[in-house]
Design an enzyme around this catalytic site. Sequence first.
Site, PDB file in Angstrom:
ATOM      1  N   ALA A 109       0.805  -1.219   0.095  1.00  0.00           N
ATOM      2  CA  ALA A 109       0.067  -0.130  -0.210  1.00  0.00           C
ATOM      3  C   ALA A 109       0.865   1.259  -0.038  1.00  0.00           C
ATOM      4  O   ALA A 109       2.134   1.172   0.114  1.00  0.00           O
ATOM      5  CB  ALA A 109      -0.994   0.074   1.287  1.00  0.00           C
ATOM      6  N   GLY A 156       0.808  -4.900   0.731  1.00  0.00           N
ATOM      7  CA  GLY A 156      -0.465  -4.997   0.178  1.00  0.00           C
ATOM      8  C   GLY A 156      -0.322  -5.689  -1.251  1.00  0.00           C
ATOM      9  O   GLY A 156      -0.787  -6.317  -1.777  1.00  0.00           O
ATOM     10  N   GLU A 166      -0.342  -9.245  -0.428  1.00  0.00           N
ATOM     11  CA  GLU A 166      -1.850  -9.532  -0.116  1.00  0.00           C
ATOM     12  C   GLU A 166      -2.640  -9.858  -1.461  1.00  0.00           C
ATOM     13  O   GLU A 166      -3.420 -10.571  -1.641  1.00  0.00           O
ATOM     14  CB  GLU A 166      -2.331  -8.409   0.738  1.00  0.00           C
ATOM     15  CG  GLU A 166      -1.855  -8.548   2.245  1.00  0.00           C
ATOM     16  CD  GLU A 166      -1.990  -7.337   3.044  1.00  0.00           C
ATOM     17  OE1 GLU A 166      -1.606  -6.311   2.565  1.00  0.00           O
ATOM     18  OE2 GLU A 166      -2.543  -7.386   4.179  1.00  0.00           O
ATOM     19  N   GLU A 214       4.385  -4.947   7.504  1.00  0.00           N
ATOM     20  CA  GLU A 214       3.731  -3.867   8.227  1.00  0.00           C
ATOM     21  C   GLU A 214       4.295  -3.533   9.646  1.00  0.00           C
ATOM     22  O   GLU A 214       4.053  -2.407  10.152  1.00  0.00           O
ATOM     23  CB  GLU A 214       2.289  -4.234   7.945  1.00  0.00           C
ATOM     24  CG  GLU A 214       1.551  -4.182   6.607  1.00  0.00           C
ATOM     25  CD  GLU A 214       1.704  -5.279   5.967  1.00  0.00           C
ATOM     26  OE1 GLU A 214       2.469  -6.189   6.134  1.00  0.00           O
ATOM     27  OE2 GLU A 214       1.029  -5.363   4.914  1.00  0.00           O
TER      28      GLU A 214
HETATM   29  N1  CAA Z   1       4.661   3.106  -0.515  1.00  0.00           N
HETATM   30  C1  CAA Z   1       4.907   4.153  -1.319  1.00  0.00           C
HETATM   31  N2  CAA Z   1       6.083   4.359  -1.962  1.00  0.00           N
HETATM   32  C2  CAA Z   1       6.938   3.155  -1.991  1.00  0.00           C
HETATM   33  C3  CAA Z   1       6.562   2.234  -1.695  1.00  0.00           C
HETATM   34  C4  CAA Z   1       5.326   2.124  -0.763  1.00  0.00           C
HETATM   35  N3  CAA Z   1       4.972   0.827  -0.266  1.00  0.00           N
HETATM   36  N4  CAA Z   1       7.484   1.222  -1.903  1.00  0.00           N
HETATM   37  C5  CAA Z   1       8.395   1.711  -2.720  1.00  0.00           C
HETATM   38  N5  CAA Z   1       7.927   3.034  -2.890  1.00  0.00           N
HETATM   39  C6  CAA Z   1       8.755   4.087  -3.603  1.00  0.00           C
HETATM   40  C7  CAA Z   1       9.889   4.851  -2.545  1.00  0.00           C
HETATM   41  O1  CAA Z   1       9.405   5.702  -1.789  1.00  0.00           O
HETATM   42  C8  CAA Z   1      10.836   5.347  -3.911  1.00  0.00           C
HETATM   43  O2  CAA Z   1      10.072   6.563  -4.124  1.00  0.00           O
HETATM   44  P1  CAA Z   1      10.998   7.793  -4.390  1.00  0.00           P
HETATM   45  O3  CAA Z   1      11.883   7.562  -5.831  1.00  0.00           O
HETATM   46  O4  CAA Z   1       9.919   8.972  -4.912  1.00  0.00           O
HETATM   47  O5  CAA Z   1      11.725   8.083  -3.179  1.00  0.00           O
HETATM   48  C9  CAA Z   1      10.558   4.317  -5.122  1.00  0.00           C
HETATM   49  O6  CAA Z   1       9.165   3.683  -4.809  1.00  0.00           O
HETATM   50  C10 CAA Z   1      11.511   3.424  -5.175  1.00  0.00           C
HETATM   51  O7  CAA Z   1      11.749   2.706  -4.030  1.00  0.00           O
HETATM   52  P2  CAA Z   1      13.178   2.496  -3.206  1.00  0.00           P
HETATM   53  O8  CAA Z   1      14.081   3.656  -3.592  1.00  0.00           O
HETATM   54  O9  CAA Z   1      12.931   2.355  -1.639  1.00  0.00           O
HETATM   55  O10 CAA Z   1      13.694   1.418  -3.935  1.00  0.00           O
HETATM   56  P3  CAA Z   1      14.728   0.107  -3.325  1.00  0.00           P
HETATM   57  O11 CAA Z   1      15.240  -0.517  -4.494  1.00  0.00           O
HETATM   58  O12 CAA Z   1      15.982   1.001  -2.602  1.00  0.00           O
HETATM   59  O13 CAA Z   1      13.708  -0.721  -2.334  1.00  0.00           O
HETATM   60  C11 CAA Z   1      12.052  -1.604  -1.316  1.00  0.00           C
HETATM   61  C12 CAA Z   1      12.917  -1.550  -2.542  1.00  0.00           C
HETATM   62  C13 CAA Z   1      12.861  -2.663  -0.511  1.00  0.00           C
HETATM   63  C14 CAA Z   1      10.747  -2.528  -2.028  1.00  0.00           C
HETATM   64  C15 CAA Z   1      11.497  -0.372  -0.756  1.00  0.00           C
HETATM   65  O14 CAA Z   1      10.997   0.535  -1.509  1.00  0.00           O
HETATM   66  C16 CAA Z   1      10.690  -0.662   0.467  1.00  0.00           C
HETATM   67  O15 CAA Z   1      10.781  -1.377   1.350  1.00  0.00           O
HETATM   68  N6  CAA Z   1       9.266  -0.187   0.022  1.00  0.00           N
HETATM   69  C17 CAA Z   1       8.188  -0.363   1.318  1.00  0.00           C
HETATM   70  C18 CAA Z   1       7.649  -1.660   1.472  1.00  0.00           C
HETATM   71  C19 CAA Z   1       6.573  -1.884   2.357  1.00  0.00           C
HETATM   72  O16 CAA Z   1       6.797  -1.638   3.538  1.00  0.00           O
HETATM   73  N7  CAA Z   1       5.555  -2.283   2.166  1.00  0.00           N
HETATM   74  C20 CAA Z   1       4.288  -2.537   2.889  1.00  0.00           C
HETATM   75  C21 CAA Z   1       3.607  -1.114   3.064  1.00  0.00           C
HETATM   76  S1  CAA Z   1       2.264  -0.915   4.051  1.00  0.00           S
HETATM   77  C22 CAA Z   1       1.068  -1.999   3.439  1.00  0.00           C
HETATM   78  O17 CAA Z   1       1.151  -2.721   2.423  1.00  0.00           O
HETATM   79  C23 CAA Z   1      -0.099  -2.188   4.343  1.00  0.00           C
HETATM   80  C24 CAA Z   1      -1.317  -3.047   4.114  1.00  0.00           C
HETATM   81  O18 CAA Z   1      -1.305  -4.167   4.329  1.00  0.00           O
HETATM   82  C25 CAA Z   1      -2.639  -2.420   3.505  1.00  0.00           C
END
Ligand code: CAA
Length: 260
Positions: free
Chosen positions: A66, A111, A114, A134
Amino acid sequence: MTEFTQISVSIEAVAEVTINRPKQLNALNSQTLTELDQALDLIENSNEVRVVIIRGSGEKAFVAGADIKEMKDKGAIEATEFSRLGNAVFQRIATLRQPVIAAVNGFALGGGCELALACDIRYASENAVFGQPEVGLGIPPGFGGTQRLARLVGPGYAKELILTARNIKSDEALRIGLVNKVVALEDLDKEVKSVADRIAKQAPIAVESSKALINQGLDLPLEHALELEALSFGSHFATEDQKNGMEAFVNKEKPTFNRK
Ligand code: CAA
């Protein structure tokens, strides 16, 4: 091909839905979820679609979760509504009459994991990464992860993955039954298309009934589920597809199915 702003969908026998926010690793915001819902309307209302493939665009991610940037300033009521929206759209996928295959080509986190869990079949590339991160963000999974992961891989693995927020690679995902098959990234589209084509060739009403029977039966006592199966089995003998399928077998021919 219908292009929304963050989703594209092709309506054919094998329909393809692509989440199209590669710069944000296909993170799901409210708009993406609403468009996904609209894509499901097109699929559900089509007589042509036999099976659906869901994939993420770009080289790196299926869906990285998400959208944290959209979520972070929400209050409790807004966040509950966001979870309900995600759950409603994913439940539509899980109960869609056509089977849905996730082609997981990279990160499937939060998400994204999921979304894959809501699909019927999951094929992953070798570089795919699964996880429910999460609790590291101060929340539990909110698009069905606490429920569907436990139902798919059992409560032991589900609790370990969710409580530790540990990501796993595709080989471990395969071992615990989270994915059906792992293939090289360059072979993913071909392999997914091949299983989709095979499903698309079967009798459509029987395919739809089989998906629904498996889904519904899992929530019922076995005795009731078996009776549901018997009634559904019987009802297929009133279809042309059953007549064509069995007649073709007896005559050593290939059957044609018209979803009738
Ligand atoms: N939400 C918003 N933006 C996200 C995102 C997310 N879940 N995941 C990645 N992005 C964005 C980053 O912010 C970045 O944007 P900018 O260039 O504008 O800064 C872009 O995508 C590229 O990401 P990274 O620079 O972080 O890429 P990376 O290769 O260094 O890392 C990754 C990749 C390990 C997937 C890392 O992006 C990450 O950990 N993302 C978040 C994963 C996460 O925590 N997901 C769970 C979200 S909560 C949820 O999903 C709740 C639910 O159950 C409903």
